[in-house]
Design a protein around this motif. Sequence first.
Motif, short mmCIF file in Angstrom:
data_model
loop_
_atom_site.label_atom_id
_atom_site.label_comp_id
_atom_site.label_asym_id
_atom_site.label_seq_id
_atom_site.Cartn_x
_atom_site.Cartn_y
_atom_site.Cartn_z
N ASN A 171 -6.19 6.62 -7.81
CA ASN A 171 -6.75 6.31 -9.13
C ASN A 171 -7.93 5.36 -8.92
OD1 ASN A 171 -7.25 5.94 -11.83
ND2 ASN A 171 -5.38 4.83 -12.28
N PRO A 172 -9.00 5.86 -8.29
CA PRO A 172 -10.10 4.97 -7.88
C PRO A 172 -10.78 4.26 -9.04
CG PRO A 172 -10.71 7.28 -7.62
CD PRO A 172 -9.25 7.26 -7.90
N GLU A 173 -10.75 4.86 -10.23
CA GLU A 173 -11.36 4.22 -11.39
C GLU A 173 -10.46 3.16 -12.01
OE1 GLU A 173 -12.51 7.21 -14.14
OE2 GLU A 173 -13.94 8.15 -12.78
N VAL A 174 -9.24 3.05 -11.52
CA VAL A 174 -8.24 2.10 -12.01
C VAL A 174 -8.10 2.23 -13.53
CG1 VAL A 174 -7.38 -0.25 -11.73
CG2 VAL A 174 -9.13 0.58 -10.19
N ARG A 175 -7.96 3.47 -13.99
CA ARG A 175 -7.74 3.73 -15.42
C ARG A 175 -6.25 3.77 -15.69
NH1 ARG A 175 -10.16 8.21 -18.75
NH2 ARG A 175 -8.66 9.41 -17.53
N SER A 176 -5.80 2.92 -16.58
CA SER A 176 -4.38 2.94 -16.92
C SER A 176 -3.99 4.24 -17.62
CB SER A 176 -4.03 1.75 -17.80
OG SER A 176 -4.70 1.82 -19.05
N THR A 177 -4.94 4.90 -18.26
CA THR A 177 -4.65 6.18 -18.93
C THR A 177 -4.16 7.21 -17.93
OG1 THR A 177 -6.31 5.73 -20.62
CG2 THR A 177 -5.61 8.02 -20.36
N ASP A 178 -4.78 7.26 -16.74
CA ASP A 178 -4.36 8.23 -15.74
C ASP A 178 -2.93 7.98 -15.28
OD1 ASP A 178 -6.88 9.20 -15.96
OD2 ASP A 178 -7.57 8.62 -13.96
N TYR A 179 -2.50 6.73 -15.33
CA TYR A 179 -1.15 6.38 -14.93
C TYR A 179 -0.15 6.59 -16.06
CZ TYR A 179 2.77 3.32 -13.64
OH TYR A 179 4.02 2.82 -13.38
N LEU A 180 -0.57 6.31 -17.30
CA LEU A 180 0.35 6.32 -18.43
C LEU A 180 0.58 7.72 -19.00
CD1 LEU A 180 -0.80 3.13 -20.37
CD2 LEU A 180 1.27 3.40 -19.01
N VAL A 181 -0.46 8.55 -19.04
CA VAL A 181 -0.33 9.85 -19.71
C VAL A 181 0.74 10.73 -19.08
CG1 VAL A 181 -1.53 12.04 -20.14
CG2 VAL A 181 -2.62 9.88 -20.75
N PRO A 182 0.86 10.83 -17.73
CA PRO A 182 1.99 11.60 -17.18
C PRO A 182 3.34 11.07 -17.65
CG PRO A 182 0.36 11.18 -15.48
CD PRO A 182 -0.07 10.39 -16.67
N GLY A 183 3.46 9.74 -17.77
CA GLY A 183 4.70 9.18 -18.31
C GLY A 183 4.92 9.56 -19.76
N VAL A 184 3.84 9.62 -20.53
CA VAL A 184 3.94 10.03 -21.93
C VAL A 184 4.45 11.47 -22.02
CG1 VAL A 184 2.67 10.42 -24.07
CG2 VAL A 184 2.14 8.44 -22.67
N VAL A 185 3.96 12.33 -21.13
CA VAL A 185 4.42 13.73 -21.11
C VAL A 185 5.93 13.77 -20.88
CG1 VAL A 185 4.28 15.92 -19.88
CG2 VAL A 185 2.20 14.62 -20.33
N ALA A 186 6.44 12.93 -19.98
CA ALA A 186 7.88 12.90 -19.72
C ALA A 186 8.66 12.44 -20.95
CB ALA A 186 8.17 11.97 -18.53
N VAL A 187 8.14 11.41 -21.64
CA VAL A 187 8.81 10.94 -22.85
C VAL A 187 8.80 12.01 -23.92
CG1 VAL A 187 8.69 9.23 -24.71
CG2 VAL A 187 8.31 8.52 -22.35
N VAL A 188 7.67 12.70 -24.07
CA VAL A 188 7.56 13.77 -25.07
C VAL A 188 8.54 14.89 -24.76
CG1 VAL A 188 6.04 15.56 -25.96
CG2 VAL A 188 5.19 13.23 -25.72
N MET A 189 8.62 15.30 -23.50
CA MET A 189 9.52 16.38 -23.12
C MET A 189 10.98 15.97 -23.33
SD MET A 189 7.86 19.07 -22.13
CE MET A 189 8.96 19.96 -21.05
N THR A 190 11.29 14.70 -23.07
CA THR A 190 12.65 14.22 -23.32
C THR A 190 13.00 14.33 -24.80
OG1 THR A 190 12.46 12.64 -21.49
CG2 THR A 190 14.19 12.24 -23.11
#
Length: 374
Positions: A171-190
């Motif tokens: 995550n060279p740009e150090v964007r928290s969005t790149d880290y958080l959005v995959p987690g959001v997908v997991a929460v949504v699927m749950t």
Amino acid sequence: MKPGRMMRLGGLVRKEWLQVIRDPSSLAIALVLPLVLLFIFGYGVSLDAKNVPLAIVIEKSGDKSNAFAASFFNSPYFQPRLMSSIQEAEELMKRAQVQGIVWLRDNFDADYLSRSSPPIGVIVNGVDANTARLVDGYIQGIWFGWLERQLEVRGESLKPPLQLEQRIWYNPEVRSTDYLVPGVVAVVMTLIGSLLTALVIAREWERGTMETLLVTRISVFELLAGKLIPYFVLGMAGFFISLAMSYFLFAVPIRGSLILLLAVSALFLLVALGMGLAISTVFRSQFVAALVSLVVTFLPAFLLSGFIFDIRSMPLIIQAITRLIAARYYVSMLQTLFLVGNVGSILLINSLYLLAMALFFLGLTYLKTGKQLD
């Protein structure tokens, strides 16, 4: 599978699809909920500190102090406000109108390279410890960057005892969005998987149609499969919507295999659907089943999956509890496939955990669902 069983299963699937069409709440959960949650979490949840209100106190205006203050106006991290007294700035901090103070004393221009005493003072609001650390780091970064430029103008160089070379992987740009959005997908699927099926059998009991199904020739396997297949299709449709939003709207890279991403998502969806079916088998009220599914699946996925809070920083007893949360393993695989790539060791062990959970919840539902009215 015998032809008679295939016909019965096909009839049950058709019945469930007709019920979905007549009661579009399932379509809303599967297709609309991902749009709403990803939009809210994707834009509303961020670990980056930007546009932080900052007071810059310049006791005596000069070329150096003005040049240093200008560095903050060129930074996306701050919204600076110039002031002439530290008392005024401290009053603004007490009223939470600024999160930090940079104090340039009246001797700044004369002593900005002096090693005898610090030429600037920094005061940070420490109520939010995470933001305070970020603000402090940003201010230090601006200070050292400005100091290096001043030394270059003088033909000198800043020689720290250690030379630090930063390399940021994945995550060279150090964007928290790149880290958080995959987690959001997991929460949504749950939420999608558990809610879709938590209401299914409970709704049958409330409407009195479960008794009709139980007196027919269908088996427990056919009953559960007939209810699982349509909602699995709906859940995967919700996943594709989430995937499209992650890539096209939030620009999160996908460095791993799409086939593996699809496979682990399908496996996790089976776990979520199994949890929902188990809940709806135990609780025969739609309201209670929906409430229990939120408490048992959504909240743990949000708080204990590593989506936002680092599991390694939690107490040991909580770390042990997270091993019972299916979303923990799915979040790990999503973040790996989105940001890193196909790391076999991570994908294999987490997939085995999810497979065991899917078998447990579906098996529990099968044993709990009997062909009897009790």
